[in-house]
Design an enzyme around this catalytic site. Structure first.
Site, mmCIF file in Angstrom:
data_model
loop_
_atom_site.group_PDB
_atom_site.id
_atom_site.type_symbol
_atom_site.label_atom_id
_atom_site.label_comp_id
_atom_site.label_asym_id
_atom_site.label_seq_id
_atom_site.Cartn_x
_atom_site.Cartn_y
_atom_site.Cartn_z
ATOM 1 C CB SER A 226 -0.919 -0.031 1.229
ATOM 2 O OG SER A 226 -1.881 0.987 1.163
ATOM 3 C CG ASN A 227 -0.361 4.706 -1.149
ATOM 4 O OD1 ASN A 227 -1.029 5.411 -0.403
ATOM 5 N ND2 ASN A 227 -0.863 4.170 -2.253
ATOM 6 C CE1 TYR A 228 4.828 5.123 5.272
ATOM 7 C CE2 TYR A 228 5.926 5.893 3.283
ATOM 8 C CZ TYR A 228 5.944 5.166 4.457
ATOM 9 O OH TYR A 228 7.056 4.502 4.825
ATOM 10 C CB ALA A 294 -2.450 7.529 -2.927
#
Ligand code: C5P
Length: 419
Positions: A226-228, A294
């Site tokens: 995943s991402n932040y 995102a």
């Protein structure tokens, strides 16, 4: 936090956590708010109306009629009187009744007639909490515009350890108070919020689709990439759209941010594929789409069906494949009467890259934020953006709270769509 003049309905249902609601009533009364308690008949088995009427300074309402006088209590009046309507604790049974409109007691009847923001604090045994029926009902309440104050994990009345303990009264109080104070600030201080009392009419009858948050791409049943992204920017844009009167669908990847406005319908998704599926369903009837998520660029071609074990000697390797570009796919299908906004989070050649994306994805507007700017991008409560439009115009904004940025973005969209 001062809440003088605010009207709070606190609905109490028949769960062991009902004793904590006495403290919730006290906190609101102490803040200057007027509190009206409504109890379900079962709630009285857990805490007495005398305690609650003493703390609230008002007779507790539970029945449609007062037994000895025959006086009728108007659920409509109560619903309209409220500035915030809280159900704490909310049992599985009351949640089910609220989700399906079973108005067989004063609390659910008042809930169905209120126009106030509704906060629901579930409290129940962890297995009840996880039952597909409860999960479904909570989801329904969420999409009906209620804010769910998630229960905490801990020891439950059953002595089992798990998720189901009602959130502590001071946390519920802070959540509701923040909502009321921010709402008031919005109405009273046009400079902070960037629009005036006529705001609610600006996007009336407009259907807005927003993607926000990260996506998760599964490696195996317990792991993902995943991402932040925290979803804060997209949620602020959704709330702002609802305040300006839009009918908002927010397609939200897994994150803690959630809208405060009741006009926002949230559809929770996990992967980029899920996000695309939901967007494809809503896009044809959308007037304005804002792609703020995102989205993971790659996903795993063949996620493992079973948990990958550390004990295996082989180091796992995964084949990645490209995820669909949701903005580009919808951009291709965009009709002339639809307006699309994308985001570009950049680290270098920011404006050049952003304008290239605006054109490649067939967007009408792109909001660029640079990771090189302090206070911009992931996780922060602030952002600094430059807005580019397809007619070649650009406007740079200063570092602001994400709510104020959301307001700037909507002002820009309105400027561009109103000719
Ligand atoms: O190409 P890039 O990821 O930088 O583009 C960012 C914009 O495209 C954002 O609006 C983002 O929400 C959208 N996007 C998308 N689907 C993807 C990748 C990006 O909708 N797979």
């Amino acid at each position: 936090m001062k809440l003088s003049g605010k009207h709070i309905v606190i609905g109490i249902t028949g769960g062991i956590a009902a004793y904590k609601s006495a403290n919730l009533v006290r906190l609101f009364v102490k803040s200057g708010a007027e509190v009206q308690v409504i109890m379900t008949p079962h709630a009285k088995e857990f805490i007495t109306p005398v305690t609650l009427s003493t703390l609230s300074g008002k007779p507790v309402i539970s029945e449609f009629f007062t037994a000895n006088t025959g006086e009728w209590h108007s659920h409509v009046d109560l619903g309209l009187w409220a500035d915030a309507f809280i159900v704490a604790p909310a049992t599985a049974s009351t949640i089910a009744k609220m989700a399906t409109g079973v108005a067989d007691n004063m609390l659910v009847t008042s809930y169905l007639s209120t126009r106030a923001k509704v906060f629901v604090a579930p409290a129940m045994d962890m297995d009840m909490m996880m039952h597909p029926s409860t999960v479904r009902n909570i989801e329904t309440l969420r999409s009906d515009g209620c804010t769910i104050i998630e229960p905490a994990e801990g020891e439950l009345a059953s002595h089992l350890i798990g998720k189901g303990r009602m959130e502590e009264p001071d946390a519920i109080f802070r959540r509701v108070a923040t909502f009321l104070i921010e709402n008031e600030k919005y109405n009273l201080n046009p400079e902070i919020n960037g629009c005036d009392g006529k705001a609610a009419a600006q996007l009336k009858n407009k259907r807005v689709l927003i993607t926000a948050g990260p996506t998760r791409e599964r490696l195996d049943p317990v792991r993902f990439i995943s991402n932040y992204s925290t979803g804060k920017m997209g949620v602020a844009i959704a709330d702002e759209a609802a305040r300006r009167g839009a009918d908002v669908t927010l397609v939200l990847g897994p994150c803690n941010a959630s809208p405060t406005e009741s006009g926002v319908m949230v559809v929770n998704v996990e992967s980029a594929r899920d996000m695309l599926d939901v967007c494809e369903r809503y896009f044809p009837s959308t007037d304005i789409a804002i792609m703020c998520a995102a989205v993971a660029d790659y996903t795993v071609a063949h996620p493992s069906e079973v948990k990958i074990k550390r004990e295996n000697n082989e180091i796992p390797s995964f084949e990645f494949v490209k995820n669909p570009d949701i903005a580009a796919i919808l951009g291709k299908r965009k009709r002339d009467n639809q307006y699309m906004v994308g985001f570009a989070l950049e680290t270098d050649h920011e404006n050049v890259n952003a304008i290239e994306k605006l054109n490649r994805k067939n967007l009408n507007m792109i909001v660029m934020n640079s990771l090189r700017d302090e206070g911009a991008g992931f996780g922060t409560d602030t952002n600094k953006v430059t807005i580019h439009t397809s007619d070649g115009r650009s406007k740079e904004f200063g570092l602001k709270d994400k709510k104020a940025v959301a307001s700037d973005i909507w002002d820009s969209i309105l400027e561009n769509t109103n000719g």
